[in-house]
Design an enzyme around this catalytic site. Structure first.
Site, PDB file in Angstrom:
ATOM      1  N   ASP A  13       0.850  -1.180   0.000  1.00  0.00           N
ATOM      2  CA  ASP A  13       0.000   0.000   0.000  1.00  0.00           C
ATOM      3  C   ASP A  13       0.897   1.246   0.000  1.00  0.00           C
ATOM      4  OD1 ASP A  13      -2.400   1.602   0.486  1.00  0.00           O
ATOM      5  OD2 ASP A  13      -1.672   1.780   2.543  1.00  0.00           O
ATOM      6  N   LYS A 151      -8.230  -4.318  -4.438  1.00  0.00           N
ATOM      7  CA  LYS A 151      -6.770  -4.438  -4.505  1.00  0.00           C
ATOM      8  C   LYS A 151      -6.324  -5.872  -4.791  1.00  0.00           C
ATOM      9  CE  LYS A 151      -5.155  -0.601  -1.618  1.00  0.00           C
ATOM     10  NZ  LYS A 151      -4.326  -0.246  -0.447  1.00  0.00           N
TER      11      LYS A 151
END
Length: 229
Positions: A13, A151
């Site tokens: 991230d 994601k």
């Protein structure tokens, strides 16, 4: 133990993982340098809800193997862009934008994503939106995407795109990293991660933000993490 370049893919991230809020999410030069060096030997991808227009300003000098932007909806690899959405998404997005305009909330449009800034409580459970889209909460913000996109899906598509067959190490800090962790062989939370992410992580770093990522990359390079897979 000799680790081959196709054995490991680190998927990290960006906000509050690579870059700190205290530094206005601008990448630290030391962190960028470490990732750039690591990416010469192994695969490192940045997986973020950010749009390209913002990441281009915040992550100057950062050169990972690839990027997964817009919370999984946009892949950038070898200077090519791949969007993950159905052909009717833009029509659906237009309907959603009209709802947001009526609510008078602040939002940003990417190639695919609608990013709602700091109004998560107003839109997270609206049936008029969930009918058409997937809603992901990220602290106080909300990301609105085509159904089935997150994601984790973005990482699996990237893996397929490059023909990767090794282990995935995911690093994250917040709610929208749950899907990233689901596709990972090893789940890592940085020290400043929210409790829900720390609870499901295999490893919690000693250091926060980018320093925590450096900590993990050093352990991979020394074989400490890979030997325990």
């Amino acid at each position: 133990m000799d680790i081959g370049s196709n054995d490991i893919l680190v998927a990290s991230d960006y906000d509050r993982t690579l870059a700190s809020e205290e530094n206005n999410f601008i990448i630290n030069e030391k962190v960028a340098k470490k990732i750039n060096e690591f990416s010469k030997r192994f695969k490192f991808i940045v997986v973020t809800g950010r749009e390209k227009k913002f990441i281009d300003k915040l992550a100057v000098g950062l050169n990972p193997t690839g990027w997964i932007l817009e919370n999984g909806a946009l892949i950038i690899y070898n200077n090519k862009e791949y969007t993950l959405c159905s052909s009717d998404w833009l029509d659906k997005r237009e309907r959603i934008v009209k709802i947001l305009d009526q609510l008078k909330v602040r939002y940003s449009l990417g190639k695919v994503i609608i990013y709602v800034d700091n109004y998560g409580d107003k839109v997270a459970n609206l049936k008029e939106i969930t009918e058409y889209a997937n809603i992901e909460i990220n602290r106080k913000d909300v990301m609105i995407l085509p159904k089935g996109i997150d994601k984790g899906v973005g990482v699996l598509k990237f893996k397929e795109l490059i023909g990767f067959s090794g282990k995935i190490i995911a690093i994250g800090d917040s709610e929208n990293d749950h899907s990233l962790f689901k596709v990972a062989d090893i789940k890592i939370a940085v020290a400043n991660a929210i409790p829900q992410i720390k609870e499901i992580a295999d490893i919690v770093t000693v250091n926060p933000n980018g320093l925590g990522v450096i900590e993990i990359l050093d352990k991979i390079l020394s074989g400490q993490i890979f030997l325990n897979m």
